[in-house]
Design an enzyme around this catalytic site. Structure first.
Site, PDB file in Angstrom:
ATOM      1  N   ARG A  58       0.814  -1.213   0.000  1.00 50.35           N
ATOM      2  CA  ARG A  58       0.000   0.000   0.000  1.00 50.35           C
ATOM      3  C   ARG A  58       0.852   1.270   0.000  1.00 50.35           C
ATOM      4  O   ARG A  58       0.530   2.232  -0.689  1.00 50.35           O
ATOM      5  CB  ARG A  58      -0.941  -0.001   1.205  1.00 50.35           C
ATOM      6  CG  ARG A  58      -2.006  -1.104   1.133  1.00 50.35           C
ATOM      7  CD  ARG A  58      -2.989  -0.976   2.270  1.00 50.35           C
ATOM      8  NE  ARG A  58      -3.984  -2.040   2.254  1.00 50.35           N
ATOM      9  CZ  ARG A  58      -4.992  -2.122   3.119  1.00 50.35           C
ATOM     10  NH1 ARG A  58      -5.121  -1.199   4.064  1.00 50.35           N
ATOM     11  NH2 ARG A  58      -5.850  -3.115   3.051  1.00 50.35           N
ATOM     12  N   ASP A 159     -15.280   9.046   9.375  1.00 50.63           N
ATOM     13  CA  ASP A 159     -14.224   8.053   9.161  1.00 50.63           C
ATOM     14  C   ASP A 159     -12.898   8.805   9.096  1.00 50.63           C
ATOM     15  O   ASP A 159     -12.865   9.994   8.740  1.00 50.63           O
ATOM     16  CB  ASP A 159     -14.449   7.267   7.869  1.00 50.63           C
ATOM     17  CG  ASP A 159     -13.755   5.908   7.892  1.00 50.63           C
ATOM     18  OD1 ASP A 159     -14.421   4.904   8.183  1.00 50.63           O
ATOM     19  OD2 ASP A 159     -12.535   5.863   7.628  1.00 50.63           O
TER      20      ASP A 159
END
Length: 290
Positions: A58, A159
């Site tokens: 990632r 979030d």
């Protein structure tokens, strides 16, 4: 000018590289330890030791974007620039977003019965909104349970992952993501795409208007979430925190709930032993202790 610039290519072998034969970027055990430290400090996330490959794959995208060859350079520059916008990308990259519509369906049935008894406008906080499936499921549930009163209901959806929130705000999903949504609900609450959007569906504007999407770090000192709420959904996120962080967040949830408010958690999360503020009502649903 960005502080993220290309670093010289390494000139020699590094003795603490692991999996080096499979990598085009220099990534050491020390680098992974640093990643774990930084993400814990920044977001309270505990990155398990078996997440090395995930962290490499990632974050490697970020290094390549900035023309870097060594994780150590990337991490050092992050550390040296605490206000850099790259921190947002770093955090987004290491956040897990596994979600779906009407996940753990029994929660939505219980919520529907709970809000029918409300005498004031219903307010829900979805504290791990991810890409939007959960808050939109909540909006559908409120619309069905409250009827005309649903227009007064409000859902705060937060979030830490800003990329996920961008997708959530768009409210566009592949039709196969709606497998748990009944055909009647699809017709009522979604617009079916055509042409270039064939195979996609979009949340209807009147449903989307019930939701306010905001960025929020549950471990930060201040929250945009202001109570009181009829319910807080914080599902399948606390498992990424250590026990101390979990307890601290639960203590902060308690005063944000109405006296009869409910806290919904994930199927693998058990908080009975962490705080005296909540007691288990059943099926991973908690209520305030009296």
């Amino acid at each position: 000018m960005s502080e993220f610039r290309q670093s010289p290519a390494p000139q020699e072998e590094h003795p603490s590289l692991f999996g080096a034969a499979d990598r085009d970027l220099e990534f050491t055990e020390a680098d992974f330890d640093k990643i774990r430290t930084l993400i814990y400090q920044r977001a309270g996330l505990v990155l398990a030791s078996h997440k090395r490959e995930m962290a490499y794959s990632r974050l490697a995208k970020r290094l390549r974007l900035h023309g870097m060859r060594r994780f150590s350079d990337y991490l050092t520059r992050l550390d040296q620039h605490p206000e850099s916008p790259e921190w947002e990308a770093f955090t987004n990259a290491l956040t897990t977003n596994l979600t779906s519509f009407f996940r753990e369906a029994h929660h939505f049935s219980l919520l529907a019965e709970h809000v029918k008894q409300a005498t004031s406008p219903v307010r829900i906080w979805c504290a791990a909104a991810s890409t939007g499936e959960e808050p939109y499921s909540l909006a559908i549930t409120l619309s069905q349970a409250l009827g005309s009163r649903a227009s007064q209901a409000q859902i705060l959806a937060t979030d830490i992952d800003t990329d996920a929130l961008d997708k959530a705000r768009k409210g566009i999903y592949a039709l196969d993501q709606l497998e748990k949504v009944s055909e009647a609900c699809r017709r009522q609450f979604f617009l079916r795409g055509s042409g270039a959007r064939a195979g996609m569906a979009k949340i209807r504007p009147e449903l989307a208007s019930m939701i306010d999407f905001q960025s929020l770090n549950l471990t930060s000192g201040s929250w945009v979430a202001k109570g009181p709420f009829d319910a807080i959904f914080c599902r399948n996120v606390m498992i990424y925190f250590d026990k101390e962080t979990q307890a601290r967040i639960l203590e902060r949830f308690a005063p944000l709930l109405k006296p009869d408010g409910l806290l919904f958690t994930g199927h693998s999360e058990n908080f009975s032993y962490l705080t005296q503020r909540f007691k288990l009502r059943g099926q991973t649903v908690y209520e305030l202790s009296r």
